[in-house]
Write a protein that holds these residues in place. Sequence first.
Motif, PDB file in Angstrom:
ATOM      1  N   ALA A   1       0.799  -1.225   0.000  1.00 35.63           N
ATOM      2  CA  ALA A   1       0.000   0.000   0.000  1.00 35.63           C
ATOM      3  C   ALA A   1       0.831   1.275   0.000  1.00 35.63           C
ATOM      4  O   ALA A   1       0.408   2.277  -0.580  1.00 35.63           O
ATOM      5  CB  ALA A   1      -0.934   0.007   1.209  1.00 35.63           C
ATOM      6  N   TRP A   2       2.004   1.280   0.648  1.00 37.67           N
ATOM      7  CA  TRP A   2       2.765   2.503   0.842  1.00 37.67           C
ATOM      8  C   TRP A   2       4.266   2.271   0.790  1.00 37.67           C
ATOM      9  O   TRP A   2       4.754   1.226   1.197  1.00 37.67           O
ATOM     10  CB  TRP A   2       2.477   3.125   2.218  1.00 37.67           C
ATOM     11  CG  TRP A   2       1.074   3.510   2.459  1.00 37.67           C
ATOM     12  CD1 TRP A   2       0.143   2.814   3.183  1.00 37.67           C
ATOM     13  CD2 TRP A   2       0.409   4.673   1.963  1.00 37.67           C
ATOM     14  NE1 TRP A   2      -1.043   3.487   3.175  1.00 37.67           N
ATOM     15  CE2 TRP A   2      -0.916   4.637   2.436  1.00 37.67           C
ATOM     16  CE3 TRP A   2       0.809   5.746   1.183  1.00 37.67           C
ATOM     17  CZ2 TRP A   2      -1.836   5.624   2.142  1.00 37.67           C
ATOM     18  CZ3 TRP A   2      -0.111   6.733   0.894  1.00 37.67           C
ATOM     19  CH2 TRP A   2      -1.420   6.670   1.374  1.00 37.67           C
ATOM     20  N   LEU A   3       4.986   3.309   0.383  1.00 34.15           N
ATOM     21  CA  LEU A   3       6.411   3.412   0.662  1.00 34.15           C
ATOM     22  C   LEU A   3       6.503   4.559   1.660  1.00 34.15           C
ATOM     23  O   LEU A   3       6.178   5.703   1.334  1.00 34.15           O
ATOM     24  CB  LEU A   3       7.250   3.754  -0.572  1.00 34.15           C
ATOM     25  CG  LEU A   3       8.704   4.084  -0.237  1.00 34.15           C
ATOM     26  CD1 LEU A   3       9.446   2.825   0.202  1.00 34.15           C
ATOM     27  CD2 LEU A   3       9.412   4.752  -1.367  1.00 34.15           C
ATOM     28  N   THR A   4       6.874   4.256   2.890  1.00 36.22           N
ATOM     29  CA  THR A   4       7.013   5.304   3.897  1.00 36.22           C
ATOM     30  C   THR A   4       8.485   5.646   4.047  1.00 36.22           C
ATOM     31  O   THR A   4       9.346   4.764   4.058  1.00 36.22           O
ATOM     32  CB  THR A   4       6.432   4.892   5.268  1.00 36.22           C
ATOM     33  OG1 THR A   4       7.052   3.686   5.691  1.00 36.22           O
ATOM     34  CG2 THR A   4       4.939   4.723   5.205  1.00 36.22           C
ATOM     35  N   ILE A   5       8.740   6.927   4.143  1.00 34.14           N
ATOM     36  CA  ILE A   5      10.094   7.445   4.328  1.00 34.14           C
ATOM     37  C   ILE A   5      10.085   8.199   5.652  1.00 34.14           C
ATOM     38  O   ILE A   5       9.458   9.249   5.765  1.00 34.14           O
ATOM     39  CB  ILE A   5      10.493   8.390   3.184  1.00 34.14           C
ATOM     40  CG1 ILE A   5      10.335   7.702   1.839  1.00 34.14           C
ATOM     41  CG2 ILE A   5      11.923   8.890   3.389  1.00 34.14           C
ATOM     42  CD1 ILE A   5      10.341   8.660   0.664  1.00 34.14           C
ATOM     43  N   GLN A   6      10.756   7.638   6.630  1.00 32.00           N
ATOM     44  CA  GLN A   6      10.840   8.277   7.941  1.00 32.00           C
ATOM     45  C   GLN A   6      12.233   8.890   8.064  1.00 32.00           C
ATOM     46  O   GLN A   6      13.236   8.192   7.924  1.00 32.00           O
ATOM     47  CB  GLN A   6      10.615   7.281   9.064  1.00 32.00           C
ATOM     48  CG  GLN A   6      10.672   7.905  10.430  1.00 32.00           C
ATOM     49  CD  GLN A   6      10.512   6.883  11.536  1.00 32.00           C
ATOM     50  OE1 GLN A   6      10.712   5.686  11.342  1.00 32.00           O
ATOM     51  NE2 GLN A   6      10.157   7.357  12.706  1.00 32.00           N
ATOM     52  N   ARG A   7      12.283  10.187   8.282  1.00 32.83           N
ATOM     53  CA  ARG A   7      13.556  10.904   8.410  1.00 32.83           C
ATOM     54  C   ARG A   7      13.705  11.386   9.848  1.00 32.83           C
ATOM     55  O   ARG A   7      12.786  11.963  10.413  1.00 32.83           O
ATOM     56  CB  ARG A   7      13.593  12.110   7.479  1.00 32.83           C
ATOM     57  CG  ARG A   7      13.459  11.756   6.031  1.00 32.83           C
ATOM     58  CD  ARG A   7      13.360  13.024   5.189  1.00 32.83           C
ATOM     59  NE  ARG A   7      12.817  12.784   3.894  1.00 32.83           N
ATOM     60  CZ  ARG A   7      13.506  12.408   2.828  1.00 32.83           C
ATOM     61  NH1 ARG A   7      14.798  12.211   2.930  1.00 32.83           N
ATOM     62  NH2 ARG A   7      12.913  12.214   1.670  1.00 32.83           N
ATOM     63  N   ILE A   8      14.887  11.142  10.405  1.00 35.13           N
ATOM     64  CA  ILE A   8      15.189  11.609  11.756  1.00 35.13           C
ATOM     65  C   ILE A   8      16.418  12.501  11.655  1.00 35.13           C
ATOM     66  O   ILE A   8      17.464  12.068  11.163  1.00 35.13           O
ATOM     67  CB  ILE A   8      15.434  10.429  12.714  1.00 35.13           C
ATOM     68  CG1 ILE A   8      14.180   9.562  12.759  1.00 35.13           C
ATOM     69  CG2 ILE A   8      15.823  10.935  14.089  1.00 35.13           C
ATOM     70  CD1 ILE A   8      14.337   8.273  13.509  1.00 35.13           C
TER      71      ILE A   8
ATOM     72  N   HIS B   1       2.722   2.114  -6.488  1.00 32.47           N
ATOM     73  CA  HIS B   1       2.361   1.810  -7.875  1.00 32.47           C
ATOM     74  C   HIS B   1       2.608   2.988  -8.804  1.00 32.47           C
ATOM     75  O   HIS B   1       2.637   2.827 -10.013  1.00 32.47           O
ATOM     76  CB  HIS B   1       0.912   1.332  -7.941  1.00 32.47           C
ATOM     77  CG  HIS B   1       0.717   0.088  -7.131  1.00 32.47           C
ATOM     78  ND1 HIS B   1       1.225  -1.132  -7.516  1.00 32.47           N
ATOM     79  CD2 HIS B   1       0.151  -0.111  -5.918  1.00 32.47           C
ATOM     80  CE1 HIS B   1       0.943  -2.034  -6.597  1.00 32.47           C
ATOM     81  NE2 HIS B   1       0.290  -1.436  -5.611  1.00 32.47           N
ATOM     82  N   TRP B   2       2.803   4.185  -8.253  1.00 31.71           N
ATOM     83  CA  TRP B   2       3.096   5.376  -9.048  1.00 31.71           C
ATOM     84  C   TRP B   2       4.549   5.797  -8.900  1.00 31.71           C
ATOM     85  O   TRP B   2       4.951   6.837  -9.412  1.00 31.71           O
ATOM     86  CB  TRP B   2       2.204   6.538  -8.600  1.00 31.71           C
ATOM     87  CG  TRP B   2       0.763   6.275  -8.789  1.00 31.71           C
ATOM     88  CD1 TRP B   2      -0.132   5.910  -7.836  1.00 31.71           C
ATOM     89  CD2 TRP B   2       0.046   6.329 -10.014  1.00 31.71           C
ATOM     90  NE1 TRP B   2      -1.369   5.737  -8.393  1.00 31.71           N
ATOM     91  CE2 TRP B   2      -1.288   5.989  -9.738  1.00 31.71           C
ATOM     92  CE3 TRP B   2       0.395   6.622 -11.334  1.00 31.71           C
ATOM     93  CZ2 TRP B   2      -2.267   5.934 -10.706  1.00 31.71           C
ATOM     94  CZ3 TRP B   2      -0.581   6.581 -12.299  1.00 31.71           C
ATOM     95  CH2 TRP B   2      -1.892   6.234 -11.984  1.00 31.71           C
ATOM     96  N   LEU B   3       5.336   5.006  -8.227  1.00 30.34           N
ATOM     97  CA  LEU B   3       6.686   5.399  -7.851  1.00 30.34           C
ATOM     98  C   LEU B   3       7.713   5.055  -8.928  1.00 30.34           C
ATOM     99  O   LEU B   3       7.698   3.965  -9.499  1.00 30.34           O
ATOM    100  CB  LEU B   3       7.055   4.675  -6.553  1.00 30.34           C
ATOM    101  CG  LEU B   3       8.215   5.217  -5.765  1.00 30.34           C
ATOM    102  CD1 LEU B   3       7.963   6.644  -5.347  1.00 30.34           C
ATOM    103  CD2 LEU B   3       8.426   4.360  -4.539  1.00 30.34           C
ATOM    104  N   ARG B   4       8.621   6.004  -9.177  1.00 33.13           N
ATOM    105  CA  ARG B   4       9.730   5.791 -10.106  1.00 33.13           C
ATOM    106  C   ARG B   4      11.019   6.141  -9.369  1.00 33.13           C
ATOM    107  O   ARG B   4      11.131   7.198  -8.751  1.00 33.13           O
ATOM    108  CB  ARG B   4       9.559   6.678 -11.341  1.00 33.13           C
ATOM    109  CG  ARG B   4      10.599   6.406 -12.410  1.00 33.13           C
ATOM    110  CD  ARG B   4      10.347   7.234 -13.661  1.00 33.13           C
ATOM    111  NE  ARG B   4      10.943   8.557 -13.475  1.00 33.13           N
ATOM    112  CZ  ARG B   4      10.312   9.698 -13.615  1.00 33.13           C
ATOM    113  NH1 ARG B   4       9.048   9.722 -13.932  1.00 33.13           N
ATOM    114  NH2 ARG B   4      10.949  10.846 -13.455  1.00 33.13           N
TER     115      ARG B   4
END
Length: 170
Positions: free
Chosen positions: A93-100, A114-117
């Motif tokens: 469902a998701w690509l999550t990017i967690q930045r600290i 599905h829309w990611l390049r």
Amino acid sequence: MSLSPPDIAETADPGPVVFDAELRPHRSLSMRGFRLLMGAVIAVSAIAGGAVYVAGAWPVIGFMGADILLIYWAFRASYRAAKRCERLRLTPAWLTIQRIDPRGRGRTEALRPHWLRVELDDPAGPSSPLLLWSHGRATPVGSFLPPTERERLAASLRAALGRLRFEPIR
């Protein structure tokens, strides 16, 4: 499309984790090595300072002390910057990017896989960004990684996205 963390939590079960990577900057000098280096710098400065003092140029000692403080400050700033972290987690469902950031403050972005390049110069140069494109917007990741690591990350992420797109979701 980017969603805030509360929106991510409200979604249905995102499914199994397909790809999970934690990115951290590399620091080649350990804390023990830092202490040994600072001890050596202080020892050399003390010996040189003593020689300069005996020669009658005592004002130079203040500059040698400033050099020690500047070296210490630069290394501490480098170690503080090394606390930076990015975590990429891909589910159906998701690509999550967690930045600290170095102060421990976090920020999360979510992109539809599905829309990611995944885009990276071939071959990647020192200033080539690894970009994740979705809905006409680029999100850079791993900017602190060396080019070879960015290439490996891009290849791994492309492979995971390919598996996700071409395998049936269970």
